[in-house]
Design a protein around this motif. Structure first.
Motif, PDB file in Angstrom:
ATOM      1  N   GLN A  98      56.691  -1.123  35.374  1.00  0.00           N
ATOM      2  CA  GLN A  98      56.205  -0.935  34.010  1.00  0.00           C
ATOM      3  C   GLN A  98      54.676  -0.877  34.081  1.00  0.00           C
ATOM      4  OE1 GLN A  98      57.963  -4.283  34.338  1.00  0.00           O
ATOM      5  NE2 GLN A  98      59.733  -2.981  34.713  1.00  0.00           N
ATOM      6  N   GLN A  99      54.095   0.031  33.340  1.00  0.00           N
ATOM      7  CA  GLN A  99      52.640   0.205  33.398  1.00  0.00           C
ATOM      8  C   GLN A  99      52.070   0.431  32.005  1.00  0.00           C
ATOM      9  OE1 GLN A  99      51.138   2.745  36.569  1.00  0.00           O
ATOM     10  NE2 GLN A  99      49.555   3.572  35.218  1.00  0.00           N
ATOM     11  N   LEU A 100      50.930  -0.213  31.738  1.00  0.00           N
ATOM     12  CA  LEU A 100      50.219  -0.046  30.475  1.00  0.00           C
ATOM     13  C   LEU A 100      48.789   0.377  30.781  1.00  0.00           C
ATOM     14  CD1 LEU A 100      50.205  -2.347  27.373  1.00  0.00           C
ATOM     15  CD2 LEU A 100      48.038  -1.842  28.497  1.00  0.00           C
ATOM     16  N   ASN A 101      48.289   1.400  30.092  1.00  0.00           N
ATOM     17  CA  ASN A 101      46.914   1.866  30.253  1.00  0.00           C
ATOM     18  C   ASN A 101      46.215   1.853  28.899  1.00  0.00           C
ATOM     19  OD1 ASN A 101      46.971   2.876  33.175  1.00  0.00           O
ATOM     20  ND2 ASN A 101      48.679   4.005  32.275  1.00  0.00           N
ATOM     21  N   PHE A 102      45.026   1.257  28.868  1.00  0.00           N
ATOM     22  CA  PHE A 102      44.280   1.140  27.609  1.00  0.00           C
ATOM     23  C   PHE A 102      42.810   1.450  27.859  1.00  0.00           C
ATOM     24  CE2 PHE A 102      41.601  -1.536  24.831  1.00  0.00           C
ATOM     25  CZ  PHE A 102      41.950  -0.999  23.599  1.00  0.00           C
ATOM     26  N   LYS A 103      42.198   2.194  26.938  1.00  0.00           N
ATOM     27  CA  LYS A 103      40.767   2.483  27.022  1.00  0.00           C
ATOM     28  C   LYS A 103      40.145   2.367  25.635  1.00  0.00           C
ATOM     29  CE  LYS A 103      37.331   5.923  28.416  1.00  0.00           C
ATOM     30  NZ  LYS A 103      37.093   7.273  28.994  1.00  0.00           N
ATOM     31  N   TRP A 104      38.962   1.741  25.594  1.00  0.00           N
ATOM     32  CA  TRP A 104      38.232   1.585  24.336  1.00  0.00           C
ATOM     33  C   TRP A 104      36.803   2.077  24.547  1.00  0.00           C
ATOM     34  CZ3 TRP A 104      36.407  -3.737  22.077  1.00  0.00           C
ATOM     35  CH2 TRP A 104      35.735  -3.510  20.859  1.00  0.00           C
ATOM     36  N   GLN A 105      36.438   3.136  23.832  1.00  0.00           N
ATOM     37  CA  GLN A 105      35.078   3.665  23.896  1.00  0.00           C
ATOM     38  C   GLN A 105      34.236   2.877  22.904  1.00  0.00           C
ATOM     39  OE1 GLN A 105      34.423   6.254  26.119  1.00  0.00           O
ATOM     40  NE2 GLN A 105      32.242   5.869  25.747  1.00  0.00           N
ATOM     41  N   PRO A 152      59.000   8.297  32.755  1.00  0.00           N
ATOM     42  CA  PRO A 152      58.462   8.864  31.515  1.00  0.00           C
ATOM     43  C   PRO A 152      57.393   7.958  30.924  1.00  0.00           C
ATOM     44  CG  PRO A 152      60.556   7.788  31.088  1.00  0.00           C
ATOM     45  CD  PRO A 152      60.331   7.710  32.567  1.00  0.00           C
ATOM     46  N   GLY A 153      56.486   8.571  30.177  1.00  0.00           N
ATOM     47  CA  GLY A 153      55.427   7.808  29.532  1.00  0.00           C
ATOM     48  C   GLY A 153      55.293   8.187  28.068  1.00  0.00           C
ATOM     49  N   TYR A 154      54.745   7.248  27.278  1.00  0.00           N
ATOM     50  CA  TYR A 154      54.545   7.477  25.846  1.00  0.00           C
ATOM     51  C   TYR A 154      53.103   7.160  25.485  1.00  0.00           C
ATOM     52  CZ  TYR A 154      55.007   7.082  20.768  1.00  0.00           C
ATOM     53  OH  TYR A 154      54.841   7.227  19.418  1.00  0.00           O
ATOM     54  N   ARG A 155      52.418   8.133  24.901  1.00  0.00           N
ATOM     55  CA  ARG A 155      51.027   7.948  24.486  1.00  0.00           C
ATOM     56  C   ARG A 155      51.016   7.493  23.035  1.00  0.00           C
ATOM     57  NH1 ARG A 155      47.380  12.911  25.902  1.00  0.00           N
ATOM     58  NH2 ARG A 155      48.879  13.922  24.522  1.00  0.00           N
ATOM     59  N   ALA A 156      50.736   6.213  22.821  1.00  0.00           N
ATOM     60  CA  ALA A 156      50.812   5.642  21.486  1.00  0.00           C
ATOM     61  C   ALA A 156      49.567   5.931  20.658  1.00  0.00           C
ATOM     62  CB  ALA A 156      51.031   4.120  21.579  1.00  0.00           C
ATOM     63  N   ILE A 157      48.385   5.880  21.299  1.00  0.00           N
ATOM     64  CA  ILE A 157      47.116   6.090  20.586  1.00  0.00           C
ATOM     65  C   ILE A 157      46.226   6.989  21.427  1.00  0.00           C
ATOM     66  CG2 ILE A 157      45.092   4.993  19.548  1.00  0.00           C
ATOM     67  CD1 ILE A 157      46.676   2.390  19.416  1.00  0.00           C
ATOM     68  N   ASP A 158      45.593   7.956  20.780  1.00  0.00           N
ATOM     69  CA  ASP A 158      44.609   8.808  21.443  1.00  0.00           C
ATOM     70  C   ASP A 158      43.753   9.470  20.359  1.00  0.00           C
ATOM     71  OD1 ASP A 158      43.121  10.266  23.185  1.00  0.00           O
ATOM     72  OD2 ASP A 158      44.712  11.662  23.745  1.00  0.00           O
ATOM     73  N   ASP A 159      42.747   8.726  19.875  1.00  0.00           N
ATOM     74  CA  ASP A 159      41.925   9.228  18.766  1.00  0.00           C
ATOM     75  C   ASP A 159      40.455   9.410  19.129  1.00  0.00           C
ATOM     76  OD1 ASP A 159      41.035   6.636  18.960  1.00  0.00           O
ATOM     77  OD2 ASP A 159      41.733   5.997  16.982  1.00  0.00           O
ATOM     78  N   GLY A 160      40.146   9.400  20.433  1.00  0.00           N
ATOM     79  CA  GLY A 160      38.762   9.551  20.848  1.00  0.00           C
ATOM     80  C   GLY A 160      38.062   8.232  21.086  1.00  0.00           C
ATOM     81  N   GLU A 161      38.402   7.213  20.286  1.00  0.00           N
ATOM     82  CA  GLU A 161      37.812   5.876  20.454  1.00  0.00           C
ATOM     83  C   GLU A 161      38.765   4.960  21.218  1.00  0.00           C
ATOM     84  OE1 GLU A 161      35.975   2.171  17.765  1.00  0.00           O
ATOM     85  OE2 GLU A 161      36.786   3.974  16.805  1.00  0.00           O
ATOM     86  N   PHE A 162      40.052   5.007  20.871  1.00  0.00           N
ATOM     87  CA  PHE A 162      41.064   4.184  21.534  1.00  0.00           C
ATOM     88  C   PHE A 162      42.109   5.076  22.212  1.00  0.00           C
ATOM     89  CE2 PHE A 162      39.503   1.467  18.103  1.00  0.00           C
ATOM     90  CZ  PHE A 162      39.248   0.294  18.789  1.00  0.00           C
ATOM     91  N   TYR A 163      42.569   4.608  23.384  1.00  0.00           N
ATOM     92  CA  TYR A 163      43.657   5.286  24.085  1.00  0.00           C
ATOM     93  C   TYR A 163      44.636   4.229  24.586  1.00  0.00           C
ATOM     94  CZ  TYR A 163      46.308   8.040  27.442  1.00  0.00           C
ATOM     95  OH  TYR A 163      47.333   8.660  28.125  1.00  0.00           O
ATOM     96  N   LEU A 164      45.938   4.473  24.391  1.00  0.00           N
ATOM     97  CA  LEU A 164      46.961   3.527  24.831  1.00  0.00           C
ATOM     98  C   LEU A 164      48.227   4.276  25.202  1.00  0.00           C
ATOM     99  CD1 LEU A 164      47.988   0.550  25.137  1.00  0.00           C
ATOM    100  CD2 LEU A 164      48.735   0.702  22.748  1.00  0.00           C
ATOM    101  N   ASP A 165      48.748   4.040  26.424  1.00  0.00           N
ATOM    102  CA  ASP A 165      50.033   4.617  26.799  1.00  0.00           C
ATOM    103  C   ASP A 165      50.859   3.625  27.603  1.00  0.00           C
ATOM    104  OD1 ASP A 165      49.544   4.761  29.619  1.00  0.00           O
ATOM    105  OD2 ASP A 165      48.636   6.732  29.445  1.00  0.00           O
ATOM    106  N   PHE A 166      52.167   3.897  27.674  1.00  0.00           N
ATOM    107  CA  PHE A 166      53.125   3.060  28.395  1.00  0.00           C
ATOM    108  C   PHE A 166      53.942   3.948  29.329  1.00  0.00           C
ATOM    109  CE2 PHE A 166      52.477   1.398  24.118  1.00  0.00           C
ATOM    110  CZ  PHE A 166      52.126   0.079  24.347  1.00  0.00           C
ATOM    111  N   ILE A 167      54.230   3.444  30.538  1.00  0.00           N
ATOM    112  CA  ILE A 167      55.049   4.174  31.506  1.00  0.00           C
ATOM    113  C   ILE A 167      56.064   3.204  32.114  1.00  0.00           C
ATOM    114  CG2 ILE A 167      55.048   5.670  33.534  1.00  0.00           C
ATOM    115  CD1 ILE A 167      52.039   6.030  33.140  1.00  0.00           C
ATOM    116  N   VAL A 168      57.314   3.610  32.231  1.00  0.00           N
ATOM    117  CA  VAL A 168      58.359   2.805  32.873  1.00  0.00           C
ATOM    118  C   VAL A 168      59.213   3.704  33.740  1.00  0.00           C
ATOM    119  CG1 VAL A 168      58.450   1.091  31.010  1.00  0.00           C
ATOM    120  CG2 VAL A 168      59.950   3.093  30.941  1.00  0.00           C
ATOM    121  N   GLY A 169      59.854   3.121  34.741  1.00  0.00           N
ATOM    122  CA  GLY A 169      60.743   3.929  35.555  1.00  0.00           C
ATOM    123  C   GLY A 169      61.077   3.298  36.888  1.00  0.00           C
ATOM    124  N   PRO A 170      61.810   4.023  37.723  1.00  0.00           N
ATOM    125  CA  PRO A 170      62.183   3.546  39.058  1.00  0.00           C
ATOM    126  C   PRO A 170      61.141   3.959  40.097  1.00  0.00           C
ATOM    127  CG  PRO A 170      63.324   5.582  38.601  1.00  0.00           C
ATOM    128  CD  PRO A 170      62.480   5.291  37.382  1.00  0.00           C
TER     129      PRO A 170
END
Length: 291
Positions: A215-222, A167-185
């Protein structure tokens, strides 16, 4: 005559407003304009049933357009430089396809690297495949399934296959910043390279067929309209080895379809051969073309 012209102007607003309505993104200002337009149309002699029929027709067209899905594809070609347990340069290419339809996003990627040393001997030849499927549960939560396969003639492992589900959780997604987290087997399979030349990463050459956790973290900054920074951190932990990879990339658009992409991959392995380094580093400079 003036009332008739005003009626035509307001009727032209409906296609734009209905696109917003189909995506559940109607603002208070949009609702106000919509109400005023409906009132003016009614006063001009068009009954409310006709107004609703126009709205319904525009909504159907918008839904049909959204359900058709969206393709985002790109090809990259450039130069790769490796350091750490090996120092070499090679040509790198990458082909990526992305298809999004409603709640489902599918990605497929293929990459190839090839290089020779100063004596003309091949010292880099690898190919990799990656397929991922993301299902959006709601605006914040999603499920991500990813499978990858790597074939490398000059690494500690000839073959590496990996499946990661979680499962993953998208913490930020406002067009300028994007941040999500994914964990699992997941699961990892590796076939060792028994040649003396295949020790570039320094990882111990052992058969691997084991469950892993990741564990995975994805981040993007426009940063600017044409410039963005991407960061990905992936940790895959198993009984044979723990691998931690950090990737940071900069993409700058040259035209609508052409861009310059610079990225750096930094990997740390816990279980390595004696005299080898825990660290490996790769720098990629590529031209990216969207199609």
């Amino acid at each position: 005559m003036l009332r008739k012209k005003f009626f035509l102007i307001n009727l032209s607003l409906f296609p734009c407003l209905m696109v917003h309505a189909s995506n559940n993104q109607v603002t208070e200002n949009d609702e106000k304009v919509l109400q005023e337009a409906e009132q003016n149309i009614t006063e001009s002699g068009l009954n409310k049933q006709k107004v609703k029929a126009i709205q319904k027709q525009q909504l159907k067209k918008s839904i049909k357009k959204d359900s058709s899905g969206v393709w985002k594809n790109k090809v990259l070609l450039g130069f790769n430089s490796a350091s750490g347990n090996s120092f070499k340069q090679s040509i790198s290419s990458n082909l990526q396809f992305q298809y999004t339809q409603k709640r489902v996003q599918t990605n497929f990627g293929w990459a190839y690297g090839y290089g020779k040393d100063e004596d003309g001997n091949v010292n880099e030849r690898n190919s990799s495949y990656n397929v991922s499927l993301k299902y959006l549960i709601n605006q914040k939560w999603f499920v991500n399934n990813e499978a990858s396969y790597v074939s490398d003639s000059f690494d500690s492992y000839y073959r590496t296959a990996q499946i990661l589900i979680g499962p993953g959780y998208r913490a930020i997604d406002d067009g300028e910043f994007y941040l999500d987290f994914i964990v699992g087997p997941g699961w990892r399979y590796q076939k060792p390279n028994l040649n003396e030349d295949g020790l570039d990463s320094g990882v111990r050459r052992e058969n691997t067929n084991e469950p892993v956790a990741f564990q995975q973290l994805n981040f993007k900054w426009q940063i600017l309209k044409k410039t963005s920074i991407n960061f990905k951190l992936l940790a895959v932990e198993g009984s044979s080895n723990n691998a931690y990879t950090a990737n940071i990339g900069l993409t700058n658009a040259i035209t609508d379809n052409l861009a310059l992409s610079i990225s750096n991959d930094y990997t740390y392995n816990t279980n390595i051969l004696p005299t080898y380094s825990h660290y490996d580093n790769k720098v990629n400079v590529q031209i990216q073309y969207l199609f």
